[in-house]
Design a protein around this motif. Structure first.
Motif, PDB file in Angstrom:
ATOM      1  N   LEU A   1     -29.200 -49.740 -10.569  1.00 19.61           N
ATOM      2  CA  LEU A   1     -29.041 -49.811 -12.020  1.00 19.61           C
ATOM      3  C   LEU A   1     -27.583 -49.964 -12.445  1.00 19.61           C
ATOM      4  CD1 LEU A   1     -31.706 -47.151 -13.006  1.00 19.61           C
ATOM      5  CD2 LEU A   1     -31.760 -49.580 -13.613  1.00 19.61           C
TER       6      LEU A   1
ATOM      7  N   ASP B   1     -38.907 -59.284 -14.383  1.00 17.88           N
ATOM      8  CA  ASP B   1     -39.008 -57.940 -14.950  1.00 17.88           C
ATOM      9  C   ASP B   1     -39.940 -57.065 -14.118  1.00 17.88           C
ATOM     10  OD1 ASP B   1     -38.559 -56.047 -17.285  1.00 17.88           O
ATOM     11  OD2 ASP B   1     -40.737 -56.220 -17.336  1.00 17.88           O
TER      12      ASP B   1
ATOM     13  N   GLU C   1     -38.291 -55.873 -10.916  1.00 19.99           N
ATOM     14  CA  GLU C   1     -37.343 -54.772 -11.082  1.00 19.99           C
ATOM     15  C   GLU C   1     -38.066 -53.453 -11.313  1.00 19.99           C
ATOM     16  OE1 GLU C   1     -33.112 -53.851 -13.076  1.00 19.99           O
ATOM     17  OE2 GLU C   1     -34.508 -54.923 -14.365  1.00 19.99           O
TER      18      GLU C   1
ATOM     19  N   THR D   1     -34.814 -49.234 -17.401  1.00 21.81           N
ATOM     20  CA  THR D   1     -34.465 -50.650 -17.531  1.00 21.81           C
ATOM     21  C   THR D   1     -34.177 -51.012 -18.987  1.00 21.81           C
ATOM     22  OG1 THR D   1     -36.822 -51.238 -17.615  1.00 21.81           O
ATOM     23  CG2 THR D   1     -35.711 -51.403 -15.477  1.00 21.81           C
TER      24      THR D   1
END
Length: 209
Positions: free
Chosen positions: A89, A126, A129, A159
């Motif tokens: 992250l 997306d 992740e 996220t």
């Protein structure tokens, strides 16, 4: 002088696509812009890609796969699960307001409303992740590093915060020190994993923040 291979020319064209998207956006971008940026003829661009839409999709797929490889290398790397989650992250935050990767994705998000192929590429990225974060949270729980009552929700929250911090840094707070973003993000990771600052630091081996 050694002439570039067919694959190298194609790669150079796709890199030029990214630069042009960042500079002028999807709507104003033309094949001629890409050819000029790549220092090739428009005929060569059309030889590799039949249309502007195909050109854009191919460039986004390459950028997307690069992001996936980055995440996979961290998920499958060494260190505690918390350390790897922190790396995944915090290292994806923009290094500065001119970070090309974030400028590209910010431009692309707007196009997902109008272009289904772009939407599919971004949705897949997306999902990749989110899955990577959930995998690291599961690994951390299995190792006894922490307990997380809702892995899916934690992944979505983290996220979303990272994206918000990145957008703010890139578009509105270009003079904001990167360390401030990292500290804010780490605070959210600690909160979602139920870790104290000391416990987090011990697992990540970073200064308190």
């Amino acid at each position: 002088m050694v002439n570039p291979s067919k694959d190298q020319r194609r790669s150079n064209i796709l890199e030029a696509v990214v630069r042009v998207i960042i500079d002028v956006g999807f709507t104003d971008m033309t094949v001629a812009d890409v050819a000029r940026t790549a220092d090739v003829s428009t005929a060569l661009v059309h030889y590799h890609f039949s249309s502007k839409a195909e050109l854009i999709a191919a460039a986004l797929r390459v950028a997307s796969e690069d992001d996936k490889l980055f995440r996979d290398s961290i998920v499958n790397g060494d260190g505690t699960a918390v350390a790897r989650l922190d790396l995944l992250l915090s290292q994806s935050l923009p290094s500065d307001a001119s970070d090309a990767s974030w400028l590209l994705w910010i431009e692309t998000w707007g196009e997902t409303r109008r272009n289904q192929e772009i939407r599919a590429i971004m949705s897949d990225l997306d999902a990749h992740e989110i899955a990577a974060i959930i995998e690291l949270i599961a690994a951390g729980e299995a190792a006894g590093e922490f307990e997380c009552p809702d892995r899916d929700a934690a992944a979505v929250r983290l996220t979303a915060l990272r994206d918000g911090l990145a957008i703010d840094r890139t578009l509105f707070q270009e003079h904001l020190e990167p360390e401030i973003l990292v500290a804010q993000l780490r605070g959210a990771i600690r909160y979602n994993l139920g870790l104290s600052s000391d416990a987090y630091s011990a697992l990540v081996d970073v200064p308190h923040g």
